[in-house]
Write a protein that holds these residues in place. Structure first.
Motif, PDB file in Angstrom:
ATOM      1  N   LEU A   1       0.834  -1.199   0.000  1.00  0.00           N
ATOM      2  CA  LEU A   1       0.000   0.000   0.000  1.00  0.00           C
ATOM      3  C   LEU A   1       0.876   1.259   0.000  1.00  0.00           C
ATOM      4  O   LEU A   1       0.607   2.217  -0.738  1.00  0.00           O
ATOM      5  N   LEU A   2       1.915   1.266   0.822  1.00  0.00           N
ATOM      6  CA  LEU A   2       2.834   2.407   0.833  1.00  0.00           C
ATOM      7  C   LEU A   2       3.497   2.589  -0.534  1.00  0.00           C
ATOM      8  O   LEU A   2       3.680   3.725  -0.998  1.00  0.00           O
ATOM      9  N   GLU A   3       3.843   1.484  -1.185  1.00  0.00           N
ATOM     10  CA  GLU A   3       4.454   1.569  -2.516  1.00  0.00           C
ATOM     11  C   GLU A   3       3.510   2.234  -3.508  1.00  0.00           C
ATOM     12  O   GLU A   3       3.924   3.093  -4.302  1.00  0.00           O
ATOM     13  N   LYS A   4       2.229   1.852  -3.470  1.00  0.00           N
ATOM     14  CA  LYS A   4       1.251   2.462  -4.362  1.00  0.00           C
ATOM     15  C   LYS A   4       1.140   3.959  -4.113  1.00  0.00           C
ATOM     16  O   LYS A   4       1.135   4.771  -5.055  1.00  0.00           O
ATOM     17  N   VAL A   5       1.018   4.336  -2.837  1.00  0.00           N
ATOM     18  CA  VAL A   5       0.834   5.738  -2.476  1.00  0.00           C
ATOM     19  C   VAL A   5       2.051   6.569  -2.862  1.00  0.00           C
ATOM     20  O   VAL A   5       1.915   7.668  -3.451  1.00  0.00           O
ATOM     21  N   MET A   6       3.246   6.069  -2.592  1.00  0.00           N
ATOM     22  CA  MET A   6       4.454   6.849  -2.880  1.00  0.00           C
ATOM     23  C   MET A   6       4.725   6.921  -4.385  1.00  0.00           C
ATOM     24  O   MET A   6       5.348   7.875  -4.859  1.00  0.00           O
ATOM     25  N   GLU A   7       4.247   5.943  -5.126  1.00  0.00           N
ATOM     26  CA  GLU A   7       4.344   5.986  -6.583  1.00  0.00           C
ATOM     27  C   GLU A   7       3.433   7.068  -7.156  1.00  0.00           C
ATOM     28  O   GLU A   7       3.773   7.738  -8.149  1.00  0.00           O
ATOM     29  N   ARG A   8       2.246   7.281  -6.510  1.00  0.00           N
ATOM     30  CA  ARG A   8       1.213   8.118  -7.102  1.00  0.00           C
ATOM     31  C   ARG A   8       1.111   9.520  -6.520  1.00  0.00           C
ATOM     32  O   ARG A   8       0.493  10.388  -7.138  1.00  0.00           O
ATOM     33  N   ILE A   9       1.666   9.751  -5.340  1.00  0.00           N
ATOM     34  CA  ILE A   9       1.508  11.044  -4.683  1.00  0.00           C
ATOM     35  C   ILE A   9       2.151  12.172  -5.514  1.00  0.00           C
ATOM     36  O   ILE A   9       3.159  11.961  -6.162  1.00  0.00           O
TER      37      ILE A   9
END
Length: 289
Positions: free
Chosen positions: A281-289
């Motif tokens: 989940l953190l990977e998704k968020v940091m990819e998209r922020i």
């Protein structure tokens, strides 16, 4: 607005803000927030480069670079009262000249994504689901202390919710606030469930859990689960998203909360190995922020 007195904005001897112990240059414009200080190190493991690490109380901050973006990972602790501290101090770092104690003419808007854990209130939202909060309903009362509250809240939703639940006047008045629409679209790439989230002002009684103390309204969770506002329904409980969304909106920042469902309140299930789902989940968020 003139000079802000020392008693209202406390600055440490090193020039950092009181609770976060951060200097303005240590803060990125993109911030990933989480309750657990230990989870900050999980987020920082995704950084290609680390610029600074700061710790005070439950507030741990690591600022670094991830996939070409400067990002701050920050722990806010538990509860809406901590969000009140964190959001005001983040805004002070961005928009107040700490030396002159005056508000800057040119304001900066921060992008803030809270990554948390949560309990589901619906049977079709099982453990392991990522829920992104399009709207949050705060039971904590934090937003109600600020003059700009009605400008960012949906009072029609609040009225419908309090009527449906028979809301007790002994409780803080709930406030309903939407996430920033553009940031929500950026973070949710179709792999998250979107809905309404309750931000409770406690983990046990305020979320309908019973250990030894009986509840004032044993039917409140059932009323929350059955509530509908148009096509909207309440999917989950957490404790910080509403205060974050409300204060961010009032201060001119963009914020959204996304949670990993680790408990099913309807079927009594719980995932004690939920940490395995947090890094993706953190990977998704940091990819998209």
């Amino acid at each position: 607005m003139g000079r802000i007195p020392e008693s209202e904005l406390i600055i440490n001897p090193d020039g950092s803000v009181f609770h976060l112990h951060l200097l303005p240059e240590q803060l990125a414009d993109k911030i990933v927030m989480m309750g657990d200080p230990g989870r900050v190190d999980m987020a920082a493991s995704l950084f290609d480069e680390i610029y600074c690490t700061v710790q005070n109380r439950e507030f741990r901050t690591v600022t670094g670079r991830c996939k070409g973006k400067r990002i701050t990972a920050l722990s806010h602790g538990i509860g809406g009262d901590n969000i009140d501290i964190v959001m005001n101090e983040l805004d002070a770092l961005a928009n107040i000249d700490l030396e002159s104690r005056t508000v800057k003419e040119k304001k900066k808007s921060l992008d803030i994504v809270r990554v948390g854990t949560s309990g589901s209130l619906q049977l079709d939202v099982p453990t392991g689901t990522y829920v992104i909060s399009a709207r949050s309903v705060g039971f904590d009362g934090v937003a109600n202390f600020y003059a700009g509250r009605n400008a960012v809240c949906d009072t029609d939703f609040e009225r419908a919710f309090t009527e449906h639940t028979g809301w007790s006047p002994l409780h803080a008045a709930p406030y309903a606030v939407s996430a920033d629409a553009a940031l929500l679209r950026r973070i949710n790439a179709g792999d998250m469930v979107e809905g309404v989230t309750i931000s409770a002002n406690g983990f046990y009684g305020p979320q309908g859990r019973v250990l030894r103390l009986p509840l004032a309204d044993p039917l409140l969770n059932a009323k929350i689960e059955s509530f509908r506002y148009g096509n909207e329904r309440i999917l989950n409980y957490e404790m910080e998203g509403a205060a974050l969304a409300a204060l961010a909106a009032m201060l001119g920042h963009r914020a959204v909360t996304v949670c990993n469902i680790i408990a099913g309140r309807r079927d009594g299930s719980a995932d004690t190995g939920y940490s395995d789902g947090m890094l993706p989940l953190l990977e998704k968020v940091m990819e998209r922020i």
